[in-house]
Structure formats: structure tokens, C-alpha cells
Design a protein around this motif. Structure first.
Motif, mmCIF file in Angstrom:
data_model
loop_
_atom_site.group_PDB
_atom_site.id
_atom_site.type_symbol
_atom_site.label_atom_id
_atom_site.label_comp_id
_atom_site.label_asym_id
_atom_site.label_seq_id
_atom_site.Cartn_x
_atom_site.Cartn_y
_atom_site.Cartn_z
ATOM 1 N N ALA A 21 47.078 53.074 76.782
ATOM 2 C CA ALA A 21 46.484 52.669 77.490
ATOM 3 C C ALA A 21 45.132 52.017 77.315
ATOM 4 C CB ALA A 21 46.314 53.792 78.820
ATOM 5 N N VAL A 22 44.462 52.708 76.367
ATOM 6 C CA VAL A 22 43.172 52.250 75.809
ATOM 7 C C VAL A 22 43.379 50.888 75.130
ATOM 8 C CG1 VAL A 22 41.338 52.689 74.022
ATOM 9 C CG2 VAL A 22 42.199 54.576 75.690
ATOM 10 N N ALA A 23 44.693 50.658 74.302
ATOM 11 C CA ALA A 23 44.776 49.722 73.347
ATOM 12 C C ALA A 23 45.087 48.445 74.757
ATOM 13 C CB ALA A 23 45.996 49.769 72.716
ATOM 14 N N LEU A 24 45.639 48.755 75.725
ATOM 15 C CA LEU A 24 45.887 47.591 76.428
ATOM 16 C C LEU A 24 44.658 47.215 77.120
ATOM 17 C CD1 LEU A 24 47.924 45.724 78.017
ATOM 18 C CD2 LEU A 24 48.214 47.507 79.651
ATOM 19 N N GLY A 25 43.893 48.280 77.643
ATOM 20 C CA GLY A 25 42.448 48.236 78.393
ATOM 21 C C GLY A 25 41.540 47.359 77.561
ATOM 22 N N ARG A 26 41.500 47.698 76.283
ATOM 23 C CA ARG A 26 40.573 47.045 75.235
ATOM 24 C C ARG A 26 40.777 45.343 75.415
ATOM 25 N NH1 ARG A 26 39.998 47.685 69.992
ATOM 26 N NH2 ARG A 26 37.994 48.028 69.842
ATOM 27 N N PRO A 156 55.409 42.776 70.428
ATOM 28 C CA PRO A 156 55.076 43.692 69.256
ATOM 29 C C PRO A 156 54.512 44.999 69.601
ATOM 30 C CG PRO A 156 54.351 41.438 68.687
ATOM 31 C CD PRO A 156 54.650 41.520 70.336
ATOM 32 N N PRO A 157 54.488 46.061 68.868
ATOM 33 C CA PRO A 157 53.874 47.376 69.178
ATOM 34 C C PRO A 157 52.309 47.155 69.604
ATOM 35 C CG PRO A 157 55.228 47.606 67.283
ATOM 36 C CD PRO A 157 55.046 46.222 67.401
ATOM 37 N N TRP A 158 51.901 48.119 70.526
ATOM 38 C CA TRP A 158 50.553 48.136 70.910
ATOM 39 C C TRP A 158 49.372 48.763 69.853
ATOM 40 C CZ3 TRP A 158 50.747 48.653 77.004
ATOM 41 C CH2 TRP A 158 51.589 47.800 77.458
ATOM 42 N N LEU A 159 48.589 48.416 69.657
ATOM 43 C CA LEU A 159 47.577 49.071 68.816
ATOM 44 C C LEU A 159 46.236 49.241 69.166
ATOM 45 C CD1 LEU A 159 49.247 47.698 65.437
ATOM 46 C CD2 LEU A 159 49.427 50.154 66.143
ATOM 47 N N VAL A 160 45.619 50.170 69.069
ATOM 48 C CA VAL A 160 44.231 50.448 69.695
ATOM 49 C C VAL A 160 43.214 49.742 68.946
ATOM 50 C CG1 VAL A 160 43.622 52.688 68.428
ATOM 51 C CG2 VAL A 160 42.848 52.292 70.896
ATOM 52 N N ARG A 161 43.483 49.227 67.577
ATOM 53 C CA ARG A 161 42.378 48.366 66.858
ATOM 54 C C ARG A 161 43.260 46.997 66.392
ATOM 55 N NH1 ARG A 161 39.298 51.050 69.062
ATOM 56 N NH2 ARG A 161 37.393 52.188 67.909
ATOM 57 N N ALA A 319 47.516 43.055 57.734
ATOM 58 C CA ALA A 319 47.738 41.748 58.629
ATOM 59 C C ALA A 319 48.849 42.078 59.574
ATOM 60 C CB ALA A 319 47.966 40.606 58.012
ATOM 61 N N TYR A 320 48.339 42.376 60.900
ATOM 62 C CA TYR A 320 49.330 42.705 61.882
ATOM 63 C C TYR A 320 49.256 42.206 63.050
ATOM 64 C CZ TYR A 320 46.161 46.311 62.909
ATOM 65 O OH TYR A 320 45.026 47.140 63.452
ATOM 66 N N VAL A 321 50.157 42.003 64.111
ATOM 67 C CA VAL A 321 49.994 41.435 65.428
ATOM 68 C C VAL A 321 49.874 42.603 66.287
ATOM 69 C CG1 VAL A 321 51.135 39.947 67.044
ATOM 70 C CG2 VAL A 321 51.315 39.400 64.560
ATOM 71 N N ASN A 322 49.062 42.595 67.106
ATOM 72 C CA ASN A 322 48.766 43.679 68.108
ATOM 73 C C ASN A 322 49.457 43.102 69.680
ATOM 74 O OD1 ASN A 322 48.085 45.626 69.852
ATOM 75 N ND2 ASN A 322 45.798 45.606 69.359
ATOM 76 N N GLY A 323 50.441 43.741 69.898
ATOM 77 C CA GLY A 323 51.234 43.440 70.986
ATOM 78 C C GLY A 323 50.413 43.571 72.382
ATOM 79 N N ALA A 324 49.260 44.401 72.276
ATOM 80 C CA ALA A 324 48.599 44.583 73.466
ATOM 81 C C ALA A 324 48.041 43.160 73.993
ATOM 82 C CB ALA A 324 47.386 45.615 73.168
ATOM 83 N N GLN A 325 47.634 42.435 72.952
ATOM 84 C CA GLN A 325 47.190 41.066 73.479
ATOM 85 C C GLN A 325 48.419 40.209 74.098
ATOM 86 O OE1 GLN A 325 44.121 40.414 72.882
ATOM 87 N NE2 GLN A 325 43.359 41.758 71.546
ATOM 88 N N GLU A 326 49.146 40.288 73.588
ATOM 89 C CA GLU A 326 50.477 39.720 74.551
ATOM 90 C C GLU A 326 50.745 40.190 75.578
ATOM 91 O OE1 GLU A 326 55.066 38.056 73.600
ATOM 92 O OE2 GLU A 326 54.013 38.864 72.010
#
Length: 341
Positions: A21-26, A156-161, A319-326
């Protein structure tokens, strides 16, 4: 695009639901949305969650509340927050079924974060029926039982940073209180049930005794601990992902965040598949990562340290893609999807 009010439902034990939730919220905050999170995680009290969400609010419900008390608290929160979007993590009918009677009456957009759930649970409670109340299902980087649904989309997976936010090796090792430039760091991540946290304390002590000067063992526990035996060094960083570049071997469980953070940063993982009512950690772990006893964990950590010739991580930024942005963009798109339905 006008900023909206998002309410993120992140009920459930441990840190998984809350960290997602924090990853998505950020990510949503970066797009101009105002975010509020509701959680009943026992770990939430000691975390600086508000700092992560900017102007957003965090509503910490007591983990002891039953489903009736949770429903009453959630109804009050809905009335106060007046959200444009409700995002529910993992449980389409709510953790204890408390959302089931509310969903048909909610005239706002609803999004389900759809993760792996035990098939018996999916069938027993008819989750295929409950997901029909949602405008979109977002599958955050791992298989899920209803991922074939026509309104389901994978990310992709959601990451908090983000990758660029991680501390460099030197700074991370300083935060981990490691001054010896040649000593690799073994981090034991203590989360989960209270008895599991205590087990990790004992594991960290055993690893430090057995490894001696071969490694600096650090116990990372975001909760308060009654006692920590020598020679354990206990730290309370959160999120641990920020320090991952300074960690040579990560020891923990097979939860969503631990596994995805280790893989995103290329950190060798030694993990226990903890039994859970809904989550299936054994399926998430590779056979090369999984251990069952302290002795196996020690042997695996020792082998990983030997293979790395006793040196710490190289100065190579992951280098990774944060799925939370998508995921944020997909939720924004439900404006038009909802209008057409």
C-alpha cells in the motif's frame, strides 16, 4: 489530470499488505493524488508511514478488532474520507468478509490488488463472484488464481523504493553500522508472527557466533523486541529495501516483499517458507533459496559467503522497473472504464 482521493485498504498481518500500500501510495502521490491508508498490521505503530505518504493519513486499526468492529470503523472512515477510489489489497470481500455487504452500495471506483491465494480459500468463499464488484484487478508481478479475468491486468512487482532511491553501498553499510570494508553483511529480516520474530532473533545470534569474523550479521526488525542477546546488532530500518545494496546475503521468509526486493536488487536470499492461511510462500521461493532449519540456513549462508570470496557488494546500481508506477496509471484509467460501464 485532477488529483483524486484514494483510500487504500491494507488489512492483514505482517508487513506485506502495508508495504504494498505504501509503495502504491508513494507512486500515486507523485501523480498528484491524495492517499489515505487503513491497516491493522501490528507493525504499523512503529513505522513512519505518514512521512512516506506526504499529506496522506494512515488509519491504524487495532489487530484485535473482529470483523464487526472493523466494518464499523471502515464505514466511518469512508464517510470521513469521501474517496474517489477504493483500492483493496488481496481480499476482495475484506479480510473477514466485512466488505461484502458494502461493495454493492459503494458508488466509487473500486480496484482489487489481486495476488496469489490458496485455491481452497478462493473456492470456499466464492471470490470469483466478489471480484465482479471491482472495476479493475491488478496483478502485481506474480501468478494469481483469477488473473484470467477480463478486467485483470498484470504489472511488474511493486516496490517501496525506486532503484535510484536506494543508498549506495558505502552509505548503506554505514547505516548498517558496518565499518570494516572487507566484512560482508548478512541481514536477518525479522517479520511475521511474534513467535517467528523471536526465532529470527535466535537465528541471528547463531549465525554471528558461527560465522565469527567472516561476516557482520545484522538483525533488521521493525518492531520492538523484549531482548536481544549478544553478539547480535539490532537495527530498526524501514524500508529495508533502501539498504539492500549494502547487504550481501538476506535471510528471512518467503513473503512477497522480501522475495521481490531481493530479486530486484540481485541480493542472494536464504528463506523459510512460513505457513500462512492464505499466502503460499513455498511457491514463491526457488529451491535454491529455500531452507527449513537453522542448520540449513547456516550452511547456505556459509556457501554464499565462500562463493563471493568474502567481499561485499560491488558498486553496481540495480536497475528494475517498479510496477507501482504502472499500477497508478492503470487505476487512473478506470475513470474512463467506469464511465463506459
Amino acid at each position: 489530470m485532477r488529483g483524486e482521493r484514494w483510500l487504500l485498504y491494507a488489512l492483514g498481518g505482517g508487513m506485506g499488505h502495508l508495504t504494498r500500500a505504501v509503495a502504491l501510495g508513494r507512486a500515486a502521490r507523485q501523480r498528484g493524488h491524495q492517499v489515505e491508508v487503513v491497516t491493522n498490521s501490528a507493525f504499523a505503530a512503529g513505522l513512519a508511514l505518514e512521512a512516506e505518504l506526504g499529506e496522506g493519513r494512515v488509519h491504524r486499526l487495532g489487530p484485535e478488532l473482529d470483523k464487526h468492529a472493523v466494518r464499523a470503523a471502515f464505514e466511518r472512515l469512508l464517510a470521513q474520507a469521501g474517496p474517489d477510489v477504493l483500492v483493496v489489497d488481496t481480499f476482495p470481500r475484506g479480510l473477514g468478509g466485512e466488505l461484502a455487504p458494502l461493495l454493492p452500495e459503494l458508488k466509487i471506483r473500486k480496484v482489487l490488488v489481486h495476488r496469489d491465494l490458496h485455491p481452497d480459500y478462493v473456492e470456499r468463499f466464492g471470490l470469483a463472484r466478489f471480484v465482479e464488484a471491482y472495476d479493475r484487478l491488478i496483478v502485481p508481478g506474480e501468478p494469481a488464481p483469477l488473473a484470467h479475468h477480463p478486467r485483470a491486468v498484470s504489472t511488474p512487482p511493486w516496490l517501496v523504493r525506486e532503484a535510484g532511491e536506494l543508498l549506495d553501498v558505502t552509505s548503506a553499510r554505514q547505516e548498517l553500522r558496518v565499518s570494516e570494508t572487507s566484512a560482508p553483511v548478512v541481514a536477518v529480516l525479522a517479520c511475521g508472527q511474534p513467535e517467528e520474530v523471536e526465532e529470527y532473533v535466535g537465528l541471528a545470534a547463531m549465525l554471528q557466533r558461527e560465522l565469527g569474523t567472516r561476516a557482520a550479521v545484522r538483525l533488521l526488525a521493525p518492531c520492538a523486541l523484549a531482548s536481544v542477546p549478544a553478539p547480535v546488532t539490532w537495527l530498526r530500518p524501514w524500508p529495508a529495501l533502501a539498504l539492500m545494496r549494502g547487504i550481501d546475503v538476506l535471510v528471512g521468509a518467503g513473503g512477497y516483499n522480501t522475495v521481490q526486493e531481493a530479486r530486484a536488487t540481485g541480493t542472494p536470499l536464504v528463506a523459510f517458507a512460513r505457513p500462512r492461511l492464505y499466502d503460499r510462500q513455498a511457491l514463491r521461493l526457488h529451491s535454491s533459496e529455500r531452507v527449513s532449519t537453522f542448520e540449513e540456513a547456516l550452511a547456505h549462508v556459509s556457501a554464499l559467503l565462500s562463493s563471493r570470496a568474502g567481499t561485499h557488494r560491488e558498486e553496481v546500481a540495480p536497475a528494475y522497473v517498479n510496477g507501482a508506477q504502472e499500477a497508478v496509471r492503470l487505476i487512473e484509467e478506470t475513470r474512463s472504464v467506469n464511465a463506459r460501464r
